[in-house]
Write a protein that holds these residues in place. Structure first.
Motif, PDB file in Angstrom:
ATOM      1  N   ALA A 120      44.569 -35.495  29.592  1.00 17.14           N
ATOM      2  CA  ALA A 120      44.978 -36.265  28.422  1.00 17.14           C
ATOM      3  C   ALA A 120      43.787 -37.054  27.887  1.00 17.14           C
ATOM      4  N   GLY A 121      43.520 -36.887  26.613  1.00 17.28           N
ATOM      5  CA  GLY A 121      42.433 -37.611  25.988  1.00 17.28           C
ATOM      6  C   GLY A 121      41.861 -36.826  24.832  1.00 17.28           C
ATOM      7  N   VAL A 122      41.130 -37.538  23.989  1.00 12.58           N
ATOM      8  CA  VAL A 122      40.518 -36.936  22.807  1.00 12.58           C
ATOM      9  C   VAL A 122      39.097 -37.452  22.668  1.00 12.58           C
ATOM     10  N   PRO A 123      38.247 -36.679  21.987  1.00 16.12           N
ATOM     11  CA  PRO A 123      36.897 -37.190  21.715  1.00 16.12           C
ATOM     12  C   PRO A 123      36.938 -38.259  20.633  1.00 16.12           C
ATOM     13  N   ARG A 124      35.930 -39.108  20.612  1.00 18.97           N
ATOM     14  CA  ARG A 124      35.754 -40.086  19.536  1.00 18.97           C
ATOM     15  C   ARG A 124      34.931 -39.417  18.451  1.00 18.97           C
ATOM     16  N   VAL A 125      35.465 -39.381  17.231  1.00 21.68           N
ATOM     17  CA  VAL A 125      34.817 -38.704  16.110  1.00 21.68           C
ATOM     18  C   VAL A 125      34.628 -39.692  14.976  1.00 21.68           C
ATOM     19  N   THR A 126      33.415 -39.713  14.407  1.00 18.95           N
ATOM     20  CA  THR A 126      33.154 -40.502  13.203  1.00 18.95           C
ATOM     21  C   THR A 126      32.480 -39.591  12.180  1.00 18.95           C
ATOM     22  N   THR A 127      32.646 -39.939  10.917  1.00 19.35           N
ATOM     23  CA  THR A 127      32.044 -39.117   9.859  1.00 19.35           C
ATOM     24  C   THR A 127      31.048 -39.887   9.014  1.00 19.35           C
ATOM     25  N   SER A 128      30.963 -41.200   9.195  1.00 20.22           N
ATOM     26  CA  SER A 128      30.074 -41.991   8.357  1.00 20.22           C
ATOM     27  C   SER A 128      29.201 -42.880   9.228  1.00 20.22           C
ATOM     28  N   PRO A 129      27.927 -43.009   8.944  1.00 23.87           N
ATOM     29  CA  PRO A 129      27.193 -42.451   7.826  1.00 23.87           C
ATOM     30  C   PRO A 129      26.884 -40.963   8.007  1.00 23.87           C
ATOM     31  N   ARG A 130      26.785 -40.498   9.246  1.00 23.07           N
ATOM     32  CA  ARG A 130      26.625 -39.055   9.530  1.00 23.07           C
ATOM     33  C   ARG A 130      27.646 -38.688  10.586  1.00 23.07           C
ATOM     34  N   PRO A 131      28.105 -37.455  10.589  1.00 21.90           N
ATOM     35  CA  PRO A 131      29.066 -37.054  11.611  1.00 21.90           C
ATOM     36  C   PRO A 131      28.519 -37.268  13.023  1.00 21.90           C
TER      37      PRO A 131
ATOM     38  N   SER B 107      30.188 -37.314  17.331  1.00 19.75           N
ATOM     39  CA  SER B 107      31.362 -37.055  18.157  1.00 19.75           C
ATOM     40  C   SER B 107      30.981 -37.050  19.620  1.00 19.75           C
ATOM     41  N   THR B 108      31.969 -37.390  20.456  1.00 25.29           N
ATOM     42  CA  THR B 108      31.771 -37.274  21.893  1.00 25.29           C
ATOM     43  C   THR B 108      32.147 -35.872  22.377  1.00 25.29           C
ATOM     44  N   ALA B 109      32.450 -34.978  21.439  1.00 25.56           N
ATOM     45  CA  ALA B 109      32.558 -33.536  21.702  1.00 25.56           C
ATOM     46  C   ALA B 109      31.391 -32.919  20.941  1.00 25.56           C
TER      47      ALA B 109
ATOM     48  N   VAL C 161       7.269 -29.729  31.335  1.00 25.04           N
ATOM     49  CA  VAL C 161       8.602 -29.246  30.985  1.00 25.04           C
ATOM     50  C   VAL C 161       9.431 -29.174  32.267  1.00 25.04           C
ATOM     51  N   ARG C 162      10.622 -29.800  32.230  1.00 26.98           N
ATOM     52  CA  ARG C 162      11.511 -29.813  33.400  1.00 26.98           C
ATOM     53  C   ARG C 162      12.685 -28.858  33.233  1.00 26.98           C
ATOM     54  N   LEU C 163      13.111 -28.637  31.995  1.00 31.68           N
ATOM     55  CA  LEU C 163      14.287 -27.808  31.769  1.00 31.68           C
ATOM     56  C   LEU C 163      14.301 -27.316  30.338  1.00 31.68           C
ATOM     57  N   VAL C 164      14.708 -26.071  30.156  1.00 32.59           N
ATOM     58  CA  VAL C 164      14.926 -25.482  28.829  1.00 32.59           C
ATOM     59  C   VAL C 164      16.300 -24.837  28.875  1.00 32.59           C
ATOM     60  N   GLY C 165      17.139 -25.128  27.879  1.00 34.30           N
ATOM     61  CA  GLY C 165      18.475 -24.529  27.869  1.00 34.30           C
ATOM     62  C   GLY C 165      19.397 -25.141  26.856  1.00 34.30           C
ATOM     63  N   ALA C 166      20.639 -25.337  27.277  1.00 35.42           N
ATOM     64  CA  ALA C 166      21.693 -25.919  26.433  1.00 35.42           C
ATOM     65  C   ALA C 166      22.523 -26.856  27.298  1.00 35.42           C
ATOM     66  N   ASN C 167      23.123 -27.872  26.664  1.00 33.27           N
ATOM     67  CA  ASN C 167      23.909 -28.852  27.407  1.00 33.27           C
ATOM     68  C   ASN C 167      25.014 -29.457  26.543  1.00 33.27           C
ATOM     69  N   PRO C 168      26.019 -28.659  26.149  1.00 39.11           N
ATOM     70  CA  PRO C 168      27.166 -29.230  25.449  1.00 39.11           C
ATOM     71  C   PRO C 168      27.873 -30.244  26.350  1.00 39.11           C
ATOM     72  N   GLY C 169      28.573 -31.179  25.716  1.00 44.40           N
ATOM     73  CA  GLY C 169      29.289 -32.189  26.487  1.00 44.40           C
ATOM     74  C   GLY C 169      30.582 -32.599  25.814  1.00 44.40           C
TER      75      GLY C 169
ATOM     76  N   GLU D 243      36.710 -26.509  26.146  1.00 46.23           N
ATOM     77  CA  GLU D 243      36.582 -25.912  24.818  1.00 46.23           C
ATOM     78  C   GLU D 243      36.196 -27.002  23.830  1.00 46.23           C
ATOM     79  N   ILE D 244      35.170 -26.714  23.039  1.00 50.58           N
ATOM     80  CA  ILE D 244      34.688 -27.639  22.006  1.00 50.58           C
ATOM     81  C   ILE D 244      34.625 -26.839  20.712  1.00 50.58           C
ATOM     82  N   THR D 245      35.310 -27.332  19.661  1.00 48.84           N
ATOM     83  CA  THR D 245      35.388 -26.581  18.403  1.00 48.84           C
ATOM     84  C   THR D 245      35.211 -27.489  17.194  1.00 48.84           C
ATOM     85  N   GLY D 246      35.010 -26.839  16.052  1.00 48.82           N
ATOM     86  CA  GLY D 246      34.931 -27.552  14.776  1.00 48.82           C
ATOM     87  C   GLY D 246      33.608 -28.242  14.501  1.00 48.82           C
ATOM     88  N   PRO D 247      32.485 -27.507  14.561  1.00 47.52           N
ATOM     89  CA  PRO D 247      31.191 -28.126  14.254  1.00 47.52           C
ATOM     90  C   PRO D 247      31.189 -28.799  12.884  1.00 47.52           C
TER      91      PRO D 247
END
Length: 182
Positions: free
Chosen positions: A154-165, A167-169, A3-11, A110-114
């Motif tokens: 300036a910029g937005v994440p790339r979001v897709t909903t199909s076949p499964r959601p 996102s780059t957020a 094990v090298r790391l345990v935690g969280a890594n949002p991006g 800030e990352i929102t809207g799971p």
């Protein structure tokens, strides 16, 4: 494997308005609960050809930048100069039901809207020619913003909903990285 790391890594990976085109910025937010380099929070940022690490423990932040973030697909092929290090605490609020906010020095994320929650397991995640195992709870999100020095990037994440959601957020929690015995 060890094990090298345990935690969280949002991006958050931002693209020009509309979500198409080249990468504008990427920020990797870290909450390290355990690692051989200690625990703590850090931000690793790529923007406008520069890299930066923000964290109260610079040696931990540098390790995260060098051993992990610089090898992520979000920044693959981009210039990765020696990161500028800012020693400052990083405040992180992470909630898999609502999103994430992180602040360190002059950087705010800030990352929102799971949209979904699922376990991801990668048996051979290439970190600079070294195969690591990764398991994490991946939570793609609808939106994300990055502010540097109080100004929005300036910029937005790339979001897709199909076949499964997807996102780059995204949120990533219950994250475990394992590497070869050394």
């Amino acid at each position: 494997m060890i094990v090298r790391l345990v935690g969280a890594n949002p991006g958050l990976l931002l693209h020009p308005d509309g979500g198409a085109g080249e990468r504008v910025a990427f920020v990797s937010v870290w909450r390290v609960d355990w690692s051989p380099h200690g625990k703590g929070t850090a931000l690793v940022l790529w923007h406008a050809g520069h890299t930066r690490v923000v964290g109260a423990r610079p040696e931990l932040g540098r390790w995260l930048a060098d051993e992990f973030t610089r090898h992520f697909p979000e920044v693959r092929g981009l210039p990765w100069p020696e990161p500028r290090v800012t020693t400052a605490p990083v405040d992180l609020e992470l909630d898999l039901a609502s999103g994430m906010r992180a602040r360190g020095a002059d950087v705010e994320v800030e990352i929102t809207g799971p949209m979904d929650r699922r376990l991801i397991r990668v048996e051979e995640f290439d970190l600079g020619g070294v195969a690591n195992q990764l398991s994490t709870v991946y939570v793609p999100c609808r939106s994300g913003t990055l502010r540097i020095d109080g100004r929005p990037v300036a910029g937005v994440p790339r979001v897709t909903t199909s076949p499964r959601p997807s996102s780059t957020a995204f949120l990533a929690d219950a994250e475990v990285w394992c590497g070869p015995d050394r």
